[in-house]
Structures are given as C-alpha cells and as structure tokens.
Design a protein around this motif. Structure first.
Motif, PDB file in Angstrom:
ATOM      1  N   ARG A   1       2.858  -3.040   8.204  1.00  0.00           N
ATOM      2  CA  ARG A   1       2.839  -2.637  10.205  1.00  0.00           C
ATOM      3  C   ARG A   1       1.015  -2.012   9.616  1.00  0.00           C
ATOM      4  O   ARG A   1       0.760  -2.097  10.779  1.00  0.00           O
ATOM      5  CB  ARG A   1       3.603  -1.229   9.904  1.00  0.00           C
ATOM      6  CG  ARG A   1       3.464  -0.193  11.057  1.00  0.00           C
ATOM      7  CD  ARG A   1       2.461   0.397  10.511  1.00  0.00           C
ATOM      8  NE  ARG A   1       2.345   1.904  11.578  1.00  0.00           N
ATOM      9  CZ  ARG A   1       1.091   2.254  11.826  1.00  0.00           C
ATOM     10  NH1 ARG A   1       0.241   2.483  10.921  1.00  0.00           N
ATOM     11  NH2 ARG A   1       1.122   2.923  13.124  1.00  0.00           N
ATOM     12  N   ASN A   2       0.536  -1.919   8.702  1.00  0.00           N
ATOM     13  CA  ASN A   2      -0.746  -1.509   8.674  1.00  0.00           C
ATOM     14  C   ASN A   2      -1.702  -3.009   8.733  1.00  0.00           C
ATOM     15  O   ASN A   2      -2.493  -2.326   9.283  1.00  0.00           O
ATOM     16  CB  ASN A   2      -1.158   0.024   7.034  1.00  0.00           C
ATOM     17  CG  ASN A   2      -0.235   0.899   7.343  1.00  0.00           C
ATOM     18  OD1 ASN A   2      -0.212   1.659   8.420  1.00  0.00           O
ATOM     19  ND2 ASN A   2      -0.428   1.449   6.280  1.00  0.00           N
TER      20      ASN A   2
ATOM     21  N   LYS B   1       5.752   6.744   6.161  1.00  0.00           N
ATOM     22  CA  LYS B   1       5.091   7.025   5.198  1.00  0.00           C
ATOM     23  C   LYS B   1       6.220   7.357   3.697  1.00  0.00           C
ATOM     24  O   LYS B   1       6.068   7.232   2.469  1.00  0.00           O
ATOM     25  CB  LYS B   1       3.725   6.989   4.880  1.00  0.00           C
ATOM     26  CG  LYS B   1       2.841   7.344   4.129  1.00  0.00           C
ATOM     27  CD  LYS B   1       1.384   7.473   4.488  1.00  0.00           C
ATOM     28  CE  LYS B   1       0.926   8.139   2.887  1.00  0.00           C
ATOM     29  NZ  LYS B   1      -0.849   8.747   3.353  1.00  0.00           N
TER      30      LYS B   1
ATOM     31  N   THR C   1       2.117   1.247  16.606  1.00  0.00           N
ATOM     32  CA  THR C   1       0.864   1.117  16.192  1.00  0.00           C
ATOM     33  C   THR C   1       0.034   2.767  17.288  1.00  0.00           C
ATOM     34  O   THR C   1      -0.749   2.664  17.142  1.00  0.00           O
ATOM     35  CB  THR C   1      -0.171   0.164  16.083  1.00  0.00           C
ATOM     36  OG1 THR C   1       0.065  -0.845  16.819  1.00  0.00           O
ATOM     37  CG2 THR C   1       0.014  -0.145  14.784  1.00  0.00           C
TER      38      THR C   1
ATOM     39  N   GLU D   1      -4.396  -3.826  11.595  1.00  0.00           N
ATOM     40  CA  GLU D   1      -6.050  -4.239  11.084  1.00  0.00           C
ATOM     41  C   GLU D   1      -6.152  -5.841  11.838  1.00  0.00           C
ATOM     42  O   GLU D   1      -7.192  -5.784  12.192  1.00  0.00           O
ATOM     43  CB  GLU D   1      -6.166  -3.582   9.577  1.00  0.00           C
ATOM     44  CG  GLU D   1      -7.631  -4.525   9.375  1.00  0.00           C
ATOM     45  CD  GLU D   1      -8.337  -3.919   7.401  1.00  0.00           C
ATOM     46  OE1 GLU D   1      -8.789  -4.470   7.499  1.00  0.00           O
ATOM     47  OE2 GLU D   1      -6.492  -3.394   7.512  1.00  0.00           O
TER      48      GLU D   1
ATOM     49  N   TYR E   1       6.011  -0.238   5.681  1.00  0.00           N
ATOM     50  CA  TYR E   1       4.454   0.072   6.064  1.00  0.00           C
ATOM     51  C   TYR E   1       3.556  -0.378   5.845  1.00  0.00           C
ATOM     52  O   TYR E   1       2.949  -1.157   6.648  1.00  0.00           O
ATOM     53  CB  TYR E   1       4.854   1.086   5.156  1.00  0.00           C
ATOM     54  CG  TYR E   1       4.044   2.572   5.377  1.00  0.00           C
ATOM     55  CD1 TYR E   1       3.094   3.123   6.451  1.00  0.00           C
ATOM     56  CD2 TYR E   1       2.923   2.718   4.589  1.00  0.00           C
ATOM     57  CE1 TYR E   1       2.374   3.275   6.967  1.00  0.00           C
ATOM     58  CE2 TYR E   1       2.022   3.384   4.532  1.00  0.00           C
ATOM     59  CZ  TYR E   1       1.829   4.138   5.564  1.00  0.00           C
ATOM     60  OH  TYR E   1       0.150   4.603   5.672  1.00  0.00           O
ATOM     61  N   GLU E   2       3.540  -1.882   4.680  1.00  0.00           N
ATOM     62  CA  GLU E   2       2.367  -1.894   4.685  1.00  0.00           C
ATOM     63  C   GLU E   2       2.213  -3.204   5.330  1.00  0.00           C
ATOM     64  O   GLU E   2       0.681  -3.449   5.868  1.00  0.00           O
ATOM     65  CB  GLU E   2       2.710  -2.689   3.149  1.00  0.00           C
ATOM     66  CG  GLU E   2       2.337  -1.476   1.935  1.00  0.00           C
ATOM     67  CD  GLU E   2       2.817  -1.896   0.382  1.00  0.00           C
ATOM     68  OE1 GLU E   2       3.206  -3.228  -0.123  1.00  0.00           O
ATOM     69  OE2 GLU E   2       2.938  -1.332  -0.338  1.00  0.00           O
TER      70      GLU E   2
ATOM     71  N   ASP F   1      -0.910   6.806  11.887  1.00  0.00           N
ATOM     72  CA  ASP F   1      -0.520   6.307  10.726  1.00  0.00           C
ATOM     73  C   ASP F   1       1.048   6.635  11.491  1.00  0.00           C
ATOM     74  O   ASP F   1       1.374   8.207  11.093  1.00  0.00           O
ATOM     75  CB  ASP F   1      -1.675   7.033   9.732  1.00  0.00           C
ATOM     76  CG  ASP F   1      -1.038   7.554   8.400  1.00  0.00           C
ATOM     77  OD1 ASP F   1       0.241   5.879   8.050  1.00  0.00           O
ATOM     78  OD2 ASP F   1      -0.797   7.647   7.128  1.00  0.00           O
TER      79      ASP F   1
END
Length: 347
Positions: free
Chosen positions: A263-264, A247, A238, A268, A260-261, A242
């Motif tokens: 990680r995001n 991605k 991070t 957050e 990827y999802e 992005d």
C-alpha cells in the motif's frame, strides 16, 4: 448505561411503530458503532415482530482482511439468530460493478490513488453499490450508526442535516438513532453485554485493541481511548496519510505486513509525476500535469500485485478484473493515440 439504552429503545420503538410493516434497513460496517446499533435493532424487532429486517454491508473487495472476515462471520450469526427468533431478515452484500472495482479503476483506467480532495473510491466502491442493492426497497427506513462526537467534520455536517435524528427523506427515510451517543457509551455497553445469541463481543474488542495503542478508557476491559478511535476500512486506502490501524495490526501478522508495505509503495509510486500522463480520462489537461497513470506505470503495479498475491497466497485480483483491465488497456491505446506519451504508445 441503562438510561441511555432506554432512550435508544424508545427511539427505535417509535420508528418501528411509525413505519410498522415496512423494512428496517441497518447499514453495518463491522465497527463498534454499527454493531451497537444492530444489536438493539435485533433485540427490539425480536420482541415487537413489527418489521422485516435487512442488513446491508458494503464490500469494496479491498476491505481490511481481519475486519472483512469478522463481518462475514458476524452476519452469519445474525442471520441464524433472526431465523431462530422469527425475525424476517435478509443480509445484503453490496459490491462494486466490475468496471468500477478498485483494481480496474487503478490498474485498468489509470486512476491515481485516492486523496482527501479526490475520493473517487467512495462513490464507486460504496455509494453506488449500496444504492443499487437498495433499489428494490420502495418504502422503509435506513438506520445508520453515525454520531456527532465522531469528528469535528462529522459534527458540523450532522448539525446542518439532523432534524431530530433524521438525516434524509428519500424512498428510504434515513435516521441516525445513536447520533448523540458517546464513544464511552458504546464501549461500556459492548464490554458489559453479550450479543443477542449469548456470545460476548470479545472479537470486536480485540480487533480494536490490536489496531492502535493504549491509554485509559475502560482499563479493566483492555479498551483504551487511543485505540477506540481506530479507523477500519480498505487496506489500500490513501485518503489517510498513514494507515495506523493496518500498521499496528501488521506487527504480528506477516500477511498484513505485506499488504501494508505494498500500500505504501503504491501510494508513493502513484503520486510520482513521472508515472502520470498530462491529461485526464476525458482527454482534458490535468491540473499540474498530473493526470491518469501511464500504461507503463499500470503494468508495473499489476506486476507487483501479482507478486503480492503469490507472497500472501491471497486472491486479490479476480480473473474477471484481469480480463477487464486488459480490455481497457487496448481501448486506451486506440482512444488516446494522439495524446499518449511515447512510453504508452510503445508498451
């Protein structure tokens, strides 16, 4: 290109002669630059037989799966080729100690996800492990594939450190023999020349092509400028806002899409003040009250990570890491008993 290759060969030949008999260590990441450098080191050592070779790869245990698999396969071919031509070669895989792995640090100790101003991951996951595997070298040279053209920050850094092509003087002298090579130089060579053992470099070319978009550089080979700057590293990273490489790779890969999802989500979740304690691990107040993750938050990340493992059929968290995490949680309850928020004390 022949003229540029001749320059590199001359540099390497002078280094190998100057440090004749001493180990030549090449830092290899799996990217285009380190592949280009390692190619020429192998070819020249095969001719000179002047130095033993060691190739060191930093396995953070959270590497991009596609790159990691490519690296392991490529290093196996390097080892086989060196044995065939009589190069005394070793492959060194540097891994973080159990107490410093990414998951032990985040889920166990409550470290927030890395940011540009808090890159705790570099020291724990790469620098310390590499230094540890290199402790056995009392002499020799370390070759790194850094180039001044890579970024403005890198250019400024190297301009202050480079003495010719030398970066540091330690027990292993550190050199950057391709410091003045361009991205075009690297790609022109890799697209027009096979590896020392005869196989082309289509695998690494394809990895870069799928990593990012397209614009002209070497169109006939499918290499495009925007894709050539792709960043390969940890899938959990991070430090970049992005991860465009992951991605784009995830477009046709369900496993990478899940990573990827996750990680995001984790980024957050980790940066949410509600999931942070007001103090750091040393017990001192944190800046803006955003210190380490609460135990409740760590438990939530663990729960979702275990779900991710089942979903992808990957072992992301090892049993040893799980045991260490539980141990740290119990220690934290005792250590921070007077500082903990109710959510941590009641967990």
């Amino acid at each position: 290109m022949e003229e540029r290759v001749a320059i590199l060969r001359k540099r390497l030949k002078e280094l190998f002669s100057q440090f004749c008999g001493q180990p030549v260590v090449v830092a290899y990441s799996g990217g285009k630059d380190s592949t280009f450098l390692l190619h020429h080191v192998i070819v020249l050592l095969g001719e000179m037989r002047s130095n033993p070779l060691a190739v060191v790869y930093a396995d953070t245990l959270v590497e991009n799966p596609l790159i990691h698999q490519h690296v392991l396969e490529f290093l196996e071919k390097v080892k086989e080729y060196c044995e065939t031509v009589g190069i005394d070669a070793r492959i060194l895989i540097a891994k973080p100690d159990l107490k410093h792995t990414f998951w032990v640090s985040v889920i166990g100790k409550g470290y927030p996800m890395p940011r540009p101003w808090f890159r705790w991951c570099q020291e724990k996951l790469k620098i310390k492990p590499v230094k540890k595997v290199l402790e056995g070298f009392s002499e020799g040279i370390l070759l790194v594939a850094v180039r001044t053209q890579e970024s403005l920050a890198r250019q400024r850094s190297l301009s202050h450190r480079l003495n010719g092509m030398e970066l540091e003087k330690n027990h292993l002298r550190v050199f950057a023999p391709i410091f003045d090579f361009s991205e075009e130089d690297i790609w022109e060579f890799l697209t027009q020349n096979p590896a020392p053992w005869g196989e082309d470099y289509s695998k690494i070319i394809d990895l870069y092509k799928t990593a990012r978009g397209e614009c002209p550089l070497i169109p006939e080979k499918g290499i495009h400028r925007s894709g050539c700057g792709s960043r390969f590293g940890c899938w959990v990273c991070t430090v970049v806002k992005d991860d465009k490489t992951l991605k784009n790779q995830a477009q046709d890969n369900e496993v990478l899409k899940s990573l990827y999802e996750f990680r995001n989500w984790m980024a957050e979740f980790s940066f949410d003040p509600q999931n942070r304690l007001p103090f750091r691990r040393n017990g001192k107040p944190a800046i803006n009250g955003k210190g380490m993750l609460t135990l409740k938050a760590r438990e939530e990340i663990l729960k979702k990570l275990q779900k991710l493992q089942k979903q992808t059929n990957m072992q992301i968290l090892s049993p040893e890491e799980m045991k260490e995490i539980k141990k740290i949680w119990e220690e934290d309850k005792r250590r921070f008993s007077k500082l903990l928020l109710p959510s941590l004390g009641q967990s």
